[in-house]
Every structure is written in C-alpha cells, then in structure tokens.
Design a protein around this motif. Structure first.
Motif, PDB file in Angstrom:
ATOM      1  N   PRO A  19       0.814  -1.223   0.000  1.00 48.46           N
ATOM      2  CA  PRO A  19       0.000   0.000   0.000  1.00 48.46           C
ATOM      3  C   PRO A  19       0.848   1.274   0.000  1.00 48.46           C
ATOM      4  CG  PRO A  19      -0.803  -1.546   1.644  1.00 48.46           C
ATOM      5  CD  PRO A  19       0.506  -2.077   1.153  1.00 48.46           C
ATOM      6  N   ILE A  20       1.992   1.224   0.700  1.00 58.12           N
ATOM      7  CA  ILE A  20       2.889   2.382   0.739  1.00 58.12           C
ATOM      8  C   ILE A  20       3.449   2.625  -0.663  1.00 58.12           C
ATOM      9  CG2 ILE A  20       4.975   3.365   1.774  1.00 58.12           C
ATOM     10  CD1 ILE A  20       4.530   1.450   4.156  1.00 58.12           C
ATOM     11  N   GLU A  21       3.873   1.567  -1.313  1.00 57.14           N
ATOM     12  CA  GLU A  21       4.417   1.686  -2.668  1.00 57.14           C
ATOM     13  C   GLU A  21       3.355   2.201  -3.638  1.00 57.14           C
ATOM     14  OE1 GLU A  21       7.624  -2.022  -2.154  1.00 57.14           O
ATOM     15  OE2 GLU A  21       5.711  -2.335  -3.164  1.00 57.14           O
ATOM     16  N   GLU A  22       2.156   1.684  -3.496  1.00 60.72           N
ATOM     17  CA  GLU A  22       1.081   2.122  -4.387  1.00 60.72           C
ATOM     18  C   GLU A  22       0.747   3.592  -4.148  1.00 60.72           C
ATOM     19  OE1 GLU A  22      -1.139  -2.234  -4.873  1.00 60.72           O
ATOM     20  OE2 GLU A  22      -2.032  -0.677  -3.629  1.00 60.72           O
ATOM     21  N   HIS A  23       0.802   4.006  -2.910  1.00 65.84           N
ATOM     22  CA  HIS A  23       0.516   5.418  -2.610  1.00 65.84           C
ATOM     23  C   HIS A  23       1.578   6.322  -3.236  1.00 65.84           C
ATOM     24  CE1 HIS A  23      -0.350   9.048  -0.248  1.00 65.84           C
ATOM     25  NE2 HIS A  23      -1.536   8.505  -0.025  1.00 65.84           N
ATOM     26  N   MET A  24       2.817   5.898  -3.137  1.00 64.69           N
ATOM     27  CA  MET A  24       3.894   6.693  -3.775  1.00 64.69           C
ATOM     28  C   MET A  24       3.664   6.778  -5.282  1.00 64.69           C
ATOM     29  SD  MET A  24       6.253   7.920  -1.665  1.00 64.69           S
ATOM     30  CE  MET A  24       7.833   8.015  -2.556  1.00 64.69           C
ATOM     31  N   ARG A  25       3.194   5.721  -5.861  1.00 60.80           N
ATOM     32  CA  ARG A  25       3.013   5.692  -7.329  1.00 60.80           C
ATOM     33  C   ARG A  25       1.842   6.531  -7.798  1.00 60.80           C
ATOM     34  NH1 ARG A  25       4.154   0.082  -7.021  1.00 60.80           N
ATOM     35  NH2 ARG A  25       1.956  -0.420  -7.398  1.00 60.80           N
ATOM     36  N   THR A  26       1.064   7.077  -6.875  1.00 58.44           N
ATOM     37  CA  THR A  26      -0.024   7.965  -7.307  1.00 58.44           C
ATOM     38  C   THR A  26       0.521   9.268  -7.855  1.00 58.44           C
ATOM     39  OG1 THR A  26      -0.276   8.890  -5.079  1.00 58.44           O
ATOM     40  CG2 THR A  26      -1.673   7.000  -5.654  1.00 58.44           C
ATOM     41  N   SER A  27       1.774   9.570  -7.604  1.00 61.40           N
ATOM     42  CA  SER A  27       2.374  10.790  -8.150  1.00 61.40           C
ATOM     43  C   SER A  27       2.715  10.573  -9.622  1.00 61.40           C
ATOM     44  CB  SER A  27       3.645  11.140  -7.395  1.00 61.40           C
ATOM     45  OG  SER A  27       4.373  12.143  -8.076  1.00 61.40           O
ATOM     46  N   PRO A  28       2.386  11.518 -10.451  1.00 61.27           N
ATOM     47  CA  PRO A  28       2.758  11.401 -11.881  1.00 61.27           C
ATOM     48  C   PRO A  28       4.274  11.351 -12.078  1.00 61.27           C
ATOM     49  CG  PRO A  28       1.156  13.165 -11.551  1.00 61.27           C
ATOM     50  CD  PRO A  28       1.607  12.726 -10.182  1.00 61.27           C
ATOM     51  N   ALA A  29       5.014  11.817 -11.075  1.00 60.22           N
ATOM     52  CA  ALA A  29       6.476  11.848 -11.198  1.00 60.22           C
ATOM     53  C   ALA A  29       7.115  10.494 -10.911  1.00 60.22           C
ATOM     54  CB  ALA A  29       7.047  12.895 -10.250  1.00 60.22           C
ATOM     55  N   ILE A  30       6.318   9.550 -10.401  1.00 62.41           N
ATOM     56  CA  ILE A  30       6.867   8.256  -9.960  1.00 62.41           C
ATOM     57  C   ILE A  30       6.259   7.133 -10.777  1.00 62.41           C
ATOM     58  CG2 ILE A  30       7.019   6.628  -8.033  1.00 62.41           C
ATOM     59  CD1 ILE A  30       7.040   9.068  -6.148  1.00 62.41           C
ATOM     60  N   GLU A  31       7.139   6.360 -11.437  1.00 62.74           N
ATOM     61  CA  GLU A  31       6.665   5.234 -12.237  1.00 62.74           C
ATOM     62  C   GLU A  31       6.607   3.956 -11.421  1.00 62.74           C
ATOM     63  OE1 GLU A  31       9.074   3.483 -15.675  1.00 62.74           O
ATOM     64  OE2 GLU A  31       7.341   4.434 -16.638  1.00 62.74           O
ATOM     65  N   GLU A  32       7.629   3.774 -10.608  1.00 66.36           N
ATOM     66  CA  GLU A  32       7.691   2.559  -9.801  1.00 66.36           C
ATOM     67  C   GLU A  32       8.303   2.912  -8.449  1.00 66.36           C
ATOM     68  OE1 GLU A  32       6.503  -0.452  -8.695  1.00 66.36           O
ATOM     69  OE2 GLU A  32       6.578  -0.933 -10.829  1.00 66.36           O
ATOM     70  N   CYS A  33       7.903   2.176  -7.445  1.00 64.16           N
ATOM     71  CA  CYS A  33       8.451   2.403  -6.104  1.00 64.16           C
ATOM     72  C   CYS A  33       8.594   1.069  -5.416  1.00 64.16           C
ATOM     73  CB  CYS A  33       7.546   3.325  -5.295  1.00 64.16           C
ATOM     74  SG  CYS A  33       8.106   3.556  -3.593  1.00 64.16           S
ATOM     75  N   SER A  66       0.145   9.888   5.352  1.00 59.84           N
ATOM     76  CA  SER A  66      -1.000   8.976   5.227  1.00 59.84           C
ATOM     77  C   SER A  66      -0.801   7.645   5.941  1.00 59.84           C
ATOM     78  CB  SER A  66      -1.272   8.698   3.737  1.00 59.84           C
ATOM     79  OG  SER A  66      -1.532   9.899   3.045  1.00 59.84           O
ATOM     80  N   PHE A  67       0.417   7.414   6.448  1.00 60.74           N
ATOM     81  CA  PHE A  67       0.695   6.122   7.065  1.00 60.74           C
ATOM     82  C   PHE A  67       1.183   6.290   8.496  1.00 60.74           C
ATOM     83  CE2 PHE A  67       0.032   3.044   3.709  1.00 60.74           C
ATOM     84  CZ  PHE A  67      -0.003   3.844   2.585  1.00 60.74           C
ATOM     85  N   GLY A  68       1.178   5.185   9.223  1.00 59.13           N
ATOM     86  CA  GLY A  68       1.489   5.196  10.646  1.00 59.13           C
ATOM     87  C   GLY A  68       2.971   5.336  10.948  1.00 59.13           C
ATOM     88  N   ARG A  69       3.246   5.383  12.252  1.00 58.56           N
ATOM     89  CA  ARG A  69       4.607   5.625  12.734  1.00 58.56           C
ATOM     90  C   ARG A  69       5.604   4.598  12.220  1.00 58.56           C
ATOM     91  NH1 ARG A  69       5.161   6.239  19.086  1.00 58.56           N
ATOM     92  NH2 ARG A  69       4.694   4.037  18.992  1.00 58.56           N
ATOM     93  N   ASP A  70       5.206   3.341  12.204  1.00 59.73           N
ATOM     94  CA  ASP A  70       6.125   2.282  11.764  1.00 59.73           C
ATOM     95  C   ASP A  70       6.215   2.180  10.252  1.00 59.73           C
ATOM     96  OD1 ASP A  70       7.090   1.187  14.225  1.00 59.73           O
ATOM     97  OD2 ASP A  70       5.080   0.416  14.562  1.00 59.73           O
ATOM     98  N   GLU A  71       5.424   2.972   9.547  1.00 59.87           N
ATOM     99  CA  GLU A  71       5.385   2.890   8.087  1.00 59.87           C
ATOM    100  C   GLU A  71       5.991   4.117   7.418  1.00 59.87           C
ATOM    101  OE1 GLU A  71       1.212   2.561   8.494  1.00 59.87           O
ATOM    102  OE2 GLU A  71       1.134   0.483   7.808  1.00 59.87           O
TER     103      GLU A  71
END
Lengths: 512, 86
Positions: free
Chosen positions: A409-423, A459-464
């Motif tokens: 989910p963290i990787e998918e959230h990062m990929r919501t940016s148009p600047a990021i293709e893969e994370c 958008s994510f918790g302390r450990d994330e």
C-alpha cells in the motif's frame, strides 16, 4: 527413535540435580526438575479425569507460569496436542474452544459465568499438581510424524494460521541446536517470551533432556528478573536487546571516573548478571550495531533465522559466526533459491506439509513441494556457507521491534504521483523504510517526488514512515535486469544495484 | 514542592528517554507511552527507579506496572512503598 528428545522426555523423569525457577514481579518459585516432572504426572491424571484422551487438543491461554509448563508436559505424556494462545493476541476463550476444537481450554484470566464448561482456570491446575492421583500416566512413544502442538503464525491481517508441529521436526531442531551450543550442567537458560511460542518450550525440554537449569519469567518482568536469576543464556528478540543496549549505554554514561569500555562491561553485568555465556536473538532481523555493542560489552550474541513453518533454519554460534549473516544452515536443513532469489528451505524432518488452520490457498503458497517451504525472504549464501537475508520479497516487512509493515500500500501510494513510475520499499536497517523510486522520465522531478514522500508519510502510521527516497538512475528496465518480462520490479536486483545508496545515510531525498 | 520521590522519578525518566528530556519539563499526567517509552523501557525505568528509591520490586506485580501509565501514577505507587528495600 533413540535420539528423540520428545521420547526421552515422556519415557521417565529427568536426572536429578537441576532446577527450574518461575519469576514474576512479586513472586519467585524454584523446584527441582524431578519435582516438576512428578507434578506433571499429577496434572496428566487430572486431565484424564476431565475426559481428555490421547489425540485430543487442549488450549492454554495464559502468561508464562509453572502451571503452563505442567500442562504442556502433562499433555506430552498423554499424547494430547497443545494449542498455546498468546494473551493479548487471543482473547475470547469460548470462541477459541469452538474454533480450534478444544476439549478443554485453561486460562489464568477471569472466566466469565457464561463461559463454556470447557473453559477452566489455572487455579484448578495448581490444585491438581499438588495432589497425588492413583494412576500416573502410562508410557507413550511418539513416531516422527505425530504432532505435539499447534503453532500459530502471527499474521499481519486476518486470523493467525495454525500449524501442527511434528515430533520429528522438534527433535531435529533441538538436536541441531544442542550440537552447536552444547547446553550443559552449569547452564541456566532464561526464557521470557510467551510459552505459546513452541521454540520457547524447547529450552525447557532441553533442561529436562540434556540436564541444566532454566528460568521462566514474563516479558514484563524479564529485566527485573535477570539480575537475580543470573542466567548463562538469554533467549530474546531484537527489541529486547535494543532496550538492553540503551540501558547499558545509559548506565555506563553515568559511571564516573571509569574508562568507557570498563563502564560498558560493568553496566552489562549489572543488567544481565555475571554468568552470561551467550545471548540468542531471532524472530526478526537484528540491528548490527546492537549486536556489535553487546558483544563488545562482553555479551556474545548470536543471530539466527527461521520461520514457524520451518523452525530454525540457520544460526550463528560460538564455533561459526559472521557479522551480518544469520549463520550457517543447520544440519537437516537445506537452503535453495528460486528464480527471484527467494529462499526455499527443504527439511529432512519438516514441521508439517500444510497448515491445519488457514484460508484456502495459504498452504499451497507456503508449502511448495514435499518438505520444501517458500520463505518469502530474499537472500544469498556466501562462499563459506553463511546465509545473508536481504529483505522480504512479498509485501510484509518485519521491523526490529517485531512490528510487521505491509509495503505494497505504501508503494502504491507513492506511485499515485505522476512523477513516480515505480516504487519499491526496503528495510535495510530493520528500523526504518527506504524507498527506491523509478522516476517517470529520465529527468526526475525531484520536487514532485519530495512532495509525494511527504504526502505518503502523512497517510501512514509511525512504523510505516519512509525515511528517505533513492531516485534510481539508471531507471529499472527489462534490459538492465531490474524488471521482469511483465514489467514488475525485481526487488533483489534493484536492491543490489542501489545497495550503497539505500544503506548509507547521505544519498537520497530525506523525509522532513 | 515536589517530593523526593517525584524528583528522583523525574531524573530517572529523563535518563530513560531518547533523546533525554529535561526532568523539570516532564509533565506528570502525560502517558509514558506518549513520551516514547516502550513496555520494555518502562520496566527498565521502574527497575532503576526502585533501586534508587530502595523499593523492593517484589511489592509490584505486572498489573501494578501496567496500571502505572503516567509519571503521576508511578510517583503515587512508589511513594507508598518508598523505603521498603529487600
């Protein structure tokens, strides 16, 4: 099965001369192992009086205590299967009885008036242990494939999976460990992790079988109990040893007029006592700096690796250890790698071939072939046979504090940016996350990536939390081996390509 | 005027935190977990504090420890036992 630890346990009492102590905040009780064994016979007779028979399953939902150990030994002597439930992770005793088909469940918690009759208190066990019963349990012999206990995996979502642990696997693990650590008469093994974790009961079986002392306490009382128990071996996890390191460091800093190294060693002895032969860590990746610190303070600490589904796979030990590794593979186990670099483990005596309690498909995903388990971890073996773990191949990362982080989910959230293709997110130091980002274009929009990092962390918790982003250059591709033919990121290849940037403290876009 | 128990408790808690906090700035009614103290660190803090106060740990149970959620709770509980060394 002349070498079977379990069969030696149930065949008769242990040799005299060794003891077991149960320490809680506010109480301490010590008894000879021969007395422990005798009392387990009383509890076995009590179980029979309740109608519990060979092949039945009993539950234990309680903190570590004498009664816990007595129930486990009694069950072994009757060929009754134990399902241990960690308090806090499992709560509703009545629901557990129904879900896991328990003949009886014993708990140290208050039993509500409307609880099923199958739920009984530890008070009953304590009373039974103190009584003489007319018929002690008769002799039993286990075959290697018979199950003594149900192990529960601490899953990050949904109900924990349950797995029957076979006698063959328990025997093989204990014999392999004894071969490398040689627990003997002068030893006192300190156990504070929940006894619902089968491996913690290994150390008690070891005391009974190989002849040494043991101390049982709770997680909460562990540090308070250490000083008085004076153990030679402490069975712990990274979070415990990290807390220990902090305390030793604080105590050493307060020592006036003492050289730093001497102050550290004195502080280590103050916390752990003066008899430590070694410390055992496992269950999650350990921080190398913590391991080094404790070793330098006079507390040799050895990291190992294993899963519930495989038991112990590898272990550093006094005779063979390498910094950064999880040790050499134990006798009776073999490590293989699939095409993605994921570790597969073949065991001569598998824990089991499938889960007993799990969702459809879970067993097939984990137990891939006869005796082979797919660990989901990435790793490699060096030229001297030491196994190194590089991280999780799937979407769950185990932090050093034991918390599990689902990275997808963290990787998918990062990929919501148009600047990021893969994370792809890694956890190189077991304490914080580092993301490797493939930008959408060859000219990376660093500002947009930084903004996305902030949005994702919010958008994510302390450990994330992602500590920093490494912008991949060159961008991963099929041609450079960092993407599969289906354009999916190959984590091991990406890690290898950017390992220096991932693991150093300088490179990348850092979280604010 | 803080009691001796409170003063010593503040100093010990300050030493247990990372980074260390100013003992005078620590608020009595803030949850210890909000100061970043894990359950293990809490037991270590209490162990050291009991040593400094000459309080025998045997007077505390796991439930007592769990119910000491703030420094105020700690001071109240240990004040009752201060001086009862093993």
């Amino acid at each position: 099965m002349t070498d079977s630890v379990i069969n030696r346990l149930v065949a008769g009492p242990p040799a005299p001369g060794h003891r077991i102590s149960f320490i809680r905040l506010g109480s301490r009780r010590t008894l000879d192992l021969t007395e422990l064994y005798e009392q387990s016979g009383h509890v076995a007779a009590y179980l029979r009086s309740l109608g519990v028979e060979s092949g039945d399953r009993i539950g234990i939902l309680a903190a570590n205590s004498l009664e816990w150990v007595l129930l486990d030994l009694a069950a072994l002597r009757l060929k009754v299967v134990v399902a241990g439930f960690e308090p806090g992770k499992f709560t509703d005793a009545g629901e557990l009885v129904a879900r896991y088909g328990l003949t009886v469940l014993f708990t140290d918690q208050d039993v509500p008036a409307d609880a099923p009759a199958a739920v009984r208190t530890f008070t009953d066990v304590a009373e039974a242990a103190g009584q003489a019963w007319p018929e002690p349990p008769g002799p039993v012999v286990y075959e290697p494939e018979e199950v003594t206990t149900i192990k529960f995996t601490s899953g990050s979502t949904g109900a924990p999976k349950g797995l029957g642990a076979t006698v063959g696997s328990i025997d093989a693990s204990m014999q392999a460990v004894q071969e490398i650590f040689e627990h003997r008469g002068g030893d006192n093994l300190f156990v504070f992790l929940p006894l619902s974790l089968l491996q913690q009961r290994y150390w008690l079986y070891s005391a009974l079988c190989f002849g040494h002392d043991a101390t049982v306490t709770t997680y909460e009382a562990a540090f308070a109990a250490l000083g008085t128990a004076r153990p030679t071996v402490v069975m712990g996890v990274p979070a415990f040893f990290e807390a220990a390191r902090q305390q030793i460091s604080q105590d050493a800093a307060r020592a006036d007029g003492v050289a730093p190294e001497a102050a550290r060693r004195a502080a280590a002895r103050r916390l752990f006592g003066d008899r430590i032969r070694y410390l055992w860590t496992g269950s999650a990746p350990a921080d190398r700096e913590v391991l080094r610190y404790l070793t330098d303070a006079g507390l040799p600490i050895y990291e190992g690796y294993g899963l519930n589904e495989t038991c112990i796979i590898s272990k550093n030990h006094p005779g063979a250890h390498r910094e950064g590794s999880v040790g050499r593979v134990l006798r009776g186990k073999e490590v293989l790698f699939d095409e993605d670099g994921v570790i597969l483990v073949r065991s001569e005596h598998p824990v089991n071939q499938r889960y007993e309690f799990a969702e459809p498909g879970d067993s097939e995903r984990m137990f891939v072939a006869d005796g082979v388990v797919r660990t989901g971890d990435l790793g490699y073996v060096d030229e001297d046979g030491f196994l190194f773990i590089q991280g999780r191949a799937d979407d769950v990362i185990v932090l050093g504090n034991g918390k599990k982080v689902i990275v997808r989910p963290i990787e998918e959230h990062m990929r919501t940016s148009p600047a990021i293709e893969e994370c792809v997110v890694f956890c190189p130091a077991q304490t914080s996350l580092v993301a490797v980002v493939s930008p959408s274009s060859d000219t990376a929009d660093l500002e947009a990536i930084a903004e996305q990092l902030a949005r994702t962390n919010a958008s994510f918790g302390r450990d994330e939390q992602i500590r920093k982003v490494v912008v991949a250059s060159p961008r991963p591709s099929i041609a450079n081996g960092m993407l599969t033919s289906q354009f999916k990121p190959k984590r091991q290849a990406i890690f290898a390509a950017f390992q220096s940037e991932i693991t150093n403290n300088q490179d990348g876009i850092h979280a604010q | 005027m803080p009691s001796d128990v409170e003063t010593i408790a503040r100093e010990n808690l300050s030493a247990a935190l990372q980074p260390a906090a100013d003992p005078h700035e620590i608020q009595l009614d803030i949850e210890l977990t909000d100061y970043g103290l894990t359950s293990l660190q809490k037991v270590l803090f209490l162990t050291r504090l009991c040593e400094d106060l000459a309080v025998d740990l045997a007077y505390l149970t796991e439930r007592d420890v769990a119910e000491m959620r703030t420094l105020h709770d700690v001071v109240d509980t240990l004040s009752r036992h201060a001086g009862k060394a093993s």
